[in-house]
Motif scaffolding. Structure first.
Motif, PDB file in Angstrom:
ATOM      1  N   ARG A 181       0.825  -1.215   0.000  1.00 19.11           N
ATOM      2  CA  ARG A 181       0.000   0.000   0.000  1.00 19.11           C
ATOM      3  C   ARG A 181       0.855   1.260   0.000  1.00 19.11           C
ATOM      4  O   ARG A 181       0.602   2.191  -0.776  1.00 19.11           O
ATOM      5  N   GLN A 182       1.861   1.299   0.859  1.00 15.36           N
ATOM      6  CA  GLN A 182       2.709   2.482   0.944  1.00 15.36           C
ATOM      7  C   GLN A 182       3.487   2.701  -0.355  1.00 15.36           C
ATOM      8  O   GLN A 182       3.625   3.832  -0.823  1.00 15.36           O
ATOM      9  N   GLN A 221       1.201   4.007  -3.003  1.00 19.04           N
ATOM     10  CA  GLN A 221       0.932   5.432  -2.784  1.00 19.04           C
ATOM     11  C   GLN A 221       2.050   6.275  -3.388  1.00 19.04           C
ATOM     12  O   GLN A 221       1.784   7.259  -4.082  1.00 19.04           O
ATOM     13  N   GLN A 222       3.285   5.886  -3.152  1.00 23.57           N
ATOM     14  CA  GLN A 222       4.420   6.627  -3.722  1.00 23.57           C
ATOM     15  C   GLN A 222       4.365   6.617  -5.247  1.00 23.57           C
ATOM     16  O   GLN A 222       4.574   7.642  -5.894  1.00 23.57           O
ATOM     17  N   ARG A 271       1.370   8.758  -6.562  1.00 23.62           N
ATOM     18  CA  ARG A 271       1.677  10.183  -6.446  1.00 23.62           C
ATOM     19  C   ARG A 271       2.700  10.606  -7.490  1.00 23.62           C
ATOM     20  O   ARG A 271       2.595  11.683  -8.076  1.00 23.62           O
ATOM     21  N   PHE A 296      -6.891   5.744  -3.546  1.00 22.81           N
ATOM     22  CA  PHE A 296      -6.458   5.129  -2.295  1.00 22.81           C
ATOM     23  C   PHE A 296      -6.053   3.678  -2.516  1.00 22.81           C
ATOM     24  O   PHE A 296      -6.387   3.066  -3.520  1.00 22.81           O
ATOM     25  N   ILE A 316      -6.813  -1.074  -4.953  1.00 18.31           N
ATOM     26  CA  ILE A 316      -6.386   0.287  -5.267  1.00 18.31           C
ATOM     27  C   ILE A 316      -7.466   0.895  -6.148  1.00 18.31           C
ATOM     28  O   ILE A 316      -7.854   0.292  -7.162  1.00 18.31           O
ATOM     29  N   PHE A 359      -3.907  10.848  -3.072  1.00 12.78           N
ATOM     30  CA  PHE A 359      -3.813   9.393  -2.992  1.00 12.78           C
ATOM     31  C   PHE A 359      -3.429   9.035  -1.562  1.00 12.78           C
ATOM     32  O   PHE A 359      -2.416   9.502  -1.046  1.00 12.78           O
ATOM     33  N   SER A 360      -4.250   8.216  -0.919  1.00 12.10           N
ATOM     34  CA  SER A 360      -4.040   7.883   0.489  1.00 12.10           C
ATOM     35  C   SER A 360      -3.981   6.385   0.708  1.00 12.10           C
ATOM     36  O   SER A 360      -4.372   5.595  -0.155  1.00 12.10           O
ATOM     37  N   VAL A 361      -3.493   6.012   1.878  1.00  8.85           N
ATOM     38  CA  VAL A 361      -3.503   4.624   2.331  1.00  8.85           C
ATOM     39  C   VAL A 361      -4.607   4.520   3.363  1.00  8.85           C
ATOM     40  O   VAL A 361      -4.663   5.308   4.313  1.00  8.85           O
TER      41      VAL A 361
END
Length: 92
Positions: free
Chosen positions: A20-21, A24-25, A28, A35, A46, A87-89
């Motif tokens: 997930r992290q 996100q990177q 972005r 998300f 996602i 964009f979030s986790v």
């Protein structure tokens, strides 16, 4: 510029490996919003919005994921825009 919404369902060893992290990177970096969240069945979902070429690039990334992931398959479904701001986790 057209904006699309796609939902990616990722199967394999994708939880506990910073999927997930890392997504996100990558999202972005590609200028996407949406998300990523873990699901109780061990998959990751996602939801992303942005230009089709950036969504295609995210799909290519999802098929490999971060180094510790073992992606078996990715299912992609188009959808209606939600107009996410970033964009979030998310937690499951």
């Amino acid at each position: 510029m057209s904006i699309e919404h796609r939902t990616f369902q990722i199967y394999g060893r994708v939880q506990g490996v910073f999927y997930r992290q890392s997504s996100q990177q990558e999202a972005r970096r590609l200028g996407l919003t949406g998300f990523a969240r873990n699901n109780p069945d061990g998959t990751v979902t996602i939801e992303a919005e942005g230009p089709p070429d950036a969504l295609d690039a995210l799909l290519a990334w999802c098929q490999k994921g971060p180094a510790a992931a073992q992606v078996e398959r990715v299912e992609v479904t188009p959808g209606q825009l939600h107009h996410y701001k970033e964009f979030s986790v998310r937690r499951a």
